[in-house]
Design a protein around this motif. Structure first.
Motif, PDB file in Angstrom:
ATOM      1  N   GLN A  84       0.832  -1.195   0.000  1.00  0.00           N
ATOM      2  CA  GLN A  84       0.000   0.000   0.000  1.00  0.00           C
ATOM      3  C   GLN A  84       0.874   1.256   0.000  1.00  0.00           C
ATOM      4  O   GLN A  84       1.929   1.291   0.644  1.00  0.00           O
ATOM      5  N   VAL A  85       0.425   2.289  -0.691  1.00  0.00           N
ATOM      6  CA  VAL A  85       1.146   3.562  -0.724  1.00  0.00           C
ATOM      7  C   VAL A  85       1.003   4.233   0.637  1.00  0.00           C
ATOM      8  O   VAL A  85      -0.101   4.358   1.164  1.00  0.00           O
ATOM      9  N   VAL A  86       2.123   4.640   1.192  1.00  0.00           N
ATOM     10  CA  VAL A  86       2.131   5.314   2.488  1.00  0.00           C
ATOM     11  C   VAL A  86       2.150   6.824   2.305  1.00  0.00           C
ATOM     12  O   VAL A  86       1.499   7.564   3.008  1.00  0.00           O
ATOM     13  N   SER A  87       2.920   7.297   1.331  1.00  0.00           N
ATOM     14  CA  SER A  87       3.047   8.732   1.112  1.00  0.00           C
ATOM     15  C   SER A  87       3.568   8.987  -0.293  1.00  0.00           C
ATOM     16  O   SER A  87       4.158   8.109  -0.916  1.00  0.00           O
ATOM     17  N   SER A  88       3.357  10.195  -0.736  1.00  0.00           N
ATOM     18  CA  SER A  88       3.912  10.640  -2.007  1.00  0.00           C
ATOM     19  C   SER A  88       4.793  11.848  -1.706  1.00  0.00           C
ATOM     20  O   SER A  88       4.348  12.798  -1.052  1.00  0.00           O
ATOM     21  N   ILE A  89       6.028  11.782  -2.132  1.00  0.00           N
ATOM     22  CA  ILE A  89       6.983  12.857  -1.885  1.00  0.00           C
ATOM     23  C   ILE A  89       7.269  13.540  -3.217  1.00  0.00           C
ATOM     24  O   ILE A  89       7.583  12.881  -4.197  1.00  0.00           O
ATOM     25  N   ALA A  90       7.162  14.845  -3.236  1.00  0.00           N
ATOM     26  CA  ALA A  90       7.424  15.580  -4.468  1.00  0.00           C
ATOM     27  C   ALA A  90       8.474  16.650  -4.204  1.00  0.00           C
ATOM     28  O   ALA A  90       8.350  17.428  -3.265  1.00  0.00           O
TER      29      ALA A  90
END
Length: 124
Positions: A84-90
């Motif tokens: 599962q995706v925990v976070s998106s960092i940009a």
């Protein structure tokens, strides 16, 4: 005699009055301004030529570090399913083209528990 008639408001360039060779007089920075258009004229003391536009394109170099949020913190449930995706960092990247590509990695020195629990896509 050659002269720069327009487009050199900050004195970034100069021109040799005799040869017409254009020189930098200050620092050029792609992120600040990527194109300059100088209007150049020649005069023999009596007559002046029509202006000629010289377009100077500043190529980008990889000189800007990616900018990340100051603090990144997320909460996850202890029963979160694997994958599962925990976070998106940009990251914000001021460079252009190839120089704007950013690779992501879990930092060296991060505990092996974290490294073995989480996966980070290096391209996104």
């Amino acid at each position: 005699r050659f002269s720069i008639q327009d487009g050199n408001e900050h004195g970034t360039f100069s021109i040799d009055e005799t040869t017409g060779i254009v020189f930098t007089q200050g620092r050029v920075d792609h992120e600040a301004q990527d194109t300059y258009v100088l209007s150049i004229v020649a005069s023999d003391g009596t007559h002046q030529s029509l202006p000629v536009n010289l377009t100077i394109i500043v190529t980008d170099i990889n000189d800007a570090a990616p900018i990340y949020p100051d603090i990144l913190q997320v909460s996850v449930a202890e029963n979160l399913e694997i994958g599962q995706v925990v976070s998106s960092i940009a990251a914000v990247q001021l460079d252009a083209g190839y120089n704007a590509l950013t690779n992501y990695a879990i930092a060296a020195g991060t505990s092996s528990i974290v490294r073995n629990t989480f996966w980070l896509d290096p391209a996104s």
